[in-house]
Scaffold this motif. Structure first.
Motif, PDB file in Angstrom:
ATOM      1  N   VAL A 199     -11.089  63.208  53.829  1.00  0.00           N
ATOM      2  CA  VAL A 199     -12.269  62.956  54.665  1.00  0.00           C
ATOM      3  C   VAL A 199     -12.720  64.270  55.286  1.00  0.00           C
ATOM      4  N   ALA A 237     -14.297  66.101  58.002  1.00  0.00           N
ATOM      5  CA  ALA A 237     -14.743  65.958  59.394  1.00  0.00           C
ATOM      6  C   ALA A 237     -15.228  67.285  59.949  1.00  0.00           C
ATOM      7  N   VAL A 277      -7.458  64.704  56.499  1.00  0.00           N
ATOM      8  CA  VAL A 277      -8.734  64.890  57.194  1.00  0.00           C
ATOM      9  C   VAL A 277      -8.984  66.387  57.310  1.00  0.00           C
ATOM     10  N   GLY A 298      -4.213  64.779  61.228  1.00  0.00           N
ATOM     11  CA  GLY A 298      -5.036  65.043  60.054  1.00  0.00           C
ATOM     12  C   GLY A 298      -4.393  64.695  58.728  1.00  0.00           C
ATOM     13  N   LEU A 310      -7.710  57.320  60.975  1.00  0.00           N
ATOM     14  CA  LEU A 310      -9.164  57.471  60.813  1.00  0.00           C
ATOM     15  C   LEU A 310      -9.885  57.303  62.143  1.00  0.00           C
ATOM     16  N   VAL A 337     -10.254  60.471  64.264  1.00  0.00           N
ATOM     17  CA  VAL A 337     -10.941  61.647  63.709  1.00  0.00           C
ATOM     18  C   VAL A 337     -12.025  62.090  64.693  1.00  0.00           C
TER      19      VAL A 337
END
Lengths: 182, 431
Positions: free
Chosen positions: B239, B241, B283, B290, B308, B311
């Motif tokens: 993901v 971020a 992440v 992360g 999640l 985040v």
């Protein structure tokens, strides 16, 4: 807090007024208006500046019920009655007393919380009973005063005695409980 | 801190006005003034006679410490030592993405006479994933006849974790490189499974129920049906971020690119974990919380959603690509959820692909992107940024990495099918 910030906060609070709170604040205004009408019906006369002053204070009391504005309103109305009328013991006195009580109780209920608070029906019923009890307490005093006036007792002696008793009793109660316990 | 009870303006008003009326009545010999004062005297006496002895204590807590987006919980206000209290009010501080009922977060309760403890609930809904503070505000209490007030006293906030509500997702294509022992994806090797691989001559060890009688009779030798083994696969969700594009307005409003990425990651993870696959999470741009290693099961799904939910966009923009290690087993499929606008995301994606991992990029730029401002300069800048993005996406596609836009169910079907065909196709090797 600056004046503009305070007024902004007040307007913000008023914008979140719940319908119930709006009704209670309207009752403050109606109580004051009812008192003036009863006073007028009993024979009092009003000057324009006086009415403006009462209107301003009444609006302040409705907007800020948790302040001393309602106290100023009650003192203004009571003071005007004392200056304008002499020994008025007719039915309008009871009407004016009821209106004054309505303004007081509505202010007290409007100050229960933030402007968006909604009081439950049980509490409103309880206050209705309290208001009725308080109003009913005025009736014997009024009746006694009427009896005293009817018999034309010298200088209102019995009423004076009752007043003294109430005053003394009240002073004792307040004296015993005046200091706030934490 | 011990907050004392204080007389209210209502008590002061009733006390002073009734006193003034009584004094005036006595001094002026005016019984009518006494009549006016009596009801106020009754109110003041009622308030004074029910004077409180000791102050209460207030606190709030949450009935559920974590909820899903769009779900609600209760902020429970508690007042102890409430024997003298007739009415209590809590006014909760309003925060973004929280919805109270009643809307202002103000809730009052009338206390039954003499109850030592009173609790009352304010429903609160969380409209956006993430960790946020709830339940802070002010509590006040009043005695009978509105005589004395305690507070307003501040109450402390509680932490509410809002898990992302996974978007709808479904994939009918199997993962291209299943590598585990048991699972639902047809593997390249033969074994126990449901999908036909071939029909071959009988060998010792073959089960009798596998005998293909029709072919055996036609050829004169015993033949059996062999199937492809079914294995699980490993999915790594990456993901991005580092960048968050657009304005997220909660579950009922527009979504930012990170909202799309987080909800999509939740949906993909839920889908594969329910199939029995292993899913990990990385992440980019978050120093803490992360990394979540590969795992399986519903408990792992909960951990993944927890991660999640924590985040923070752009918390740590310095992603050191030279030190980025994913440590993935062969056959893992990496799904990169990113708006592909940062060098870090591009670098991480190319780094994954160069490690021999199958990579799919899911473009998370929302179709109805809300830039939050109608400034023409902002829109011009955004169009320029889109041109740069096209160049970056070309780099990614040139490396053989498919890029698909997130559209919920079926997003990955075509891509995974293509990757599966590519994995099964004969390839030229150097000998």
């Amino acid at each position: 807090m600056s004046g503009s910030a305070r007024s902004e906060r007040l307007l913000d609070a008023l914008s979140r007024l719940s319908p119930q709170q709006a009704a209670l604040r309207l009752l403050v205004l109606l109580g004051a208006a009812g008192f003036l009408l009863a006073e007028g019906a009993a024979g009092a006369s009003f000057s324009g500046w006086w009415l403006v002053a009462v209107a301003v204070v009444a609006v302040a009391a409705a907007v800020l019920p948790d302040s001393f504005a309602p106290l100023a309103l009650v003192l203004l109305l009571g003071g005007h009655w004392a200056f304008e009328l002499r020994d008025e013991l007719g039915g309008w006195l009871l009407v004016a007393t009821g209106c004054l009580l309505v303004a007081h109780v509505a202010s007290a209920l409007a100050s229960y919380g933030p402007t968006s608070v909604v009081l439950d029906a049980g509490l409103l019923r309880l206050w209705a009973v309290r208001g009725a009890v308080a109003a009913a307490a005025a009736v014997p005093v009024w009746a006694l005063s009427r009896v005293g006036a009817a018999f034309d007792l010298p200088s209102g002696g019995p009423v004076l005695a009752v007043a003294l008793l109430v005053l003394l009793g009240w002073a004792v109660v307040l004296g015993r409980h005046a200091v706030t316990r934490s | 801190m011990n907050h004392p009870w204080r007389p209210t303006p209502a008590l002061v008003r009733a006390g002073l006005a009734s006193m003034a009326g009584a004094v005036a009545a006595v001094l002026l010999g005016r019984p009518d003034l006494l009549v006016l004062a009596v009801p106020l005297a009754v109110c003041a006496a009622g308030a004074v006679l029910t004077r409180p002895a000791r102050p209460p204590r207030a606190a709030t807590d949450l009935v559920h410490p974590s909820v899903r987006e769009g779900e609600g919980t209760l902020v429970r206000a508690r007042l102890t030592g409430a024997e003298d209290v007739e009415h209590a009010v809590v006014a909760l501080t309003r925060h973004r993405f929280l919805a109270y009922r009643p809307a202002g977060g103000v809730h009052g309760v009338t206390v039954p006479g003499g109850a030592p403890t009173v609790t009352w609930d304010v429903p609160v809904g969380s409209l956006h994933w993430g960790r946020r503070l709830v339940g802070d505000g002010l509590v006040s209490a009043l005695t009978p006849w509105a005589g004395y007030r305690w507070g307003p006293v501040e109450v402390l906030a509680q932490s509410l974790l809002t898990l992302p509500t996974p978007g709808r997702f479904d994939a009918r294509s199997p993962a291209p490189h299943p590598i585990g022992l048991v699972g639902t994806h047809p593997a390249r090797r033969q074994g126990e499974g449901g999908e036909l691989a071939t029909i071959r001559p009988f060998a010792p060890g073959d089960r009798l129920r596998r005998v293909q009688w029709r072919v055996s009779l036609r050829t004169g030798t015993l033949h059996v049906t062999s199937t492809l083994a079914e294995e699980d696969s490993s999915i790594l969700l990456v993901v991005d971020a580092v960048v968050d594009l657009g304005v997220g307005r909660g579950i009922h409003g527009s979504a930012s690119s990170l909202d799309v990425a987080v909800r999509a990651a939740g949906a993909v993870a839920e889908h594969y974990l329910r199939q029995g696959d292993r899913v990990g999470l990385r992440v980019l741009g978050t120093a803490r919380h992360g990394v979540l290693p590969m795992g399986a099961g519903t408990r792992h799904l909960r951990k993944l959603l927890d991660t999640l939910a924590q985040v923070t966009p752009g918390a740590d923009r310095l992603v050191d690509l030279t030190r980025l290690r994913f440590g993935l087993a062969p056959g893992t499929v990496a799904i990169v959820l990113s708006p592909m606008l940062s060098e870090e995301a591009i670098g991480a994606t190319l780094s994954l692909a160069s490690g021999g991992v199958t990579v799919v990029v899911v473009d998370t730029v929302p179709e109805d992107l809300d830039l939050g401002d109608d400034d023409p300069a902002l829109h011009l800048a955004w169009r320029m940024r889109l041109l740069e993005r096209e160049d970056l996406l070309r780099q990614v596609e040139a490396a053989g990495i498919p890029v698909v836009r997130w559209r919920g169910p079926g997003t990955l079907d075509e891509v995974l099918r293509g990757l599966g065909r590519r994995a099964a196709a004969p390839r030229m090797v150097r000998r």
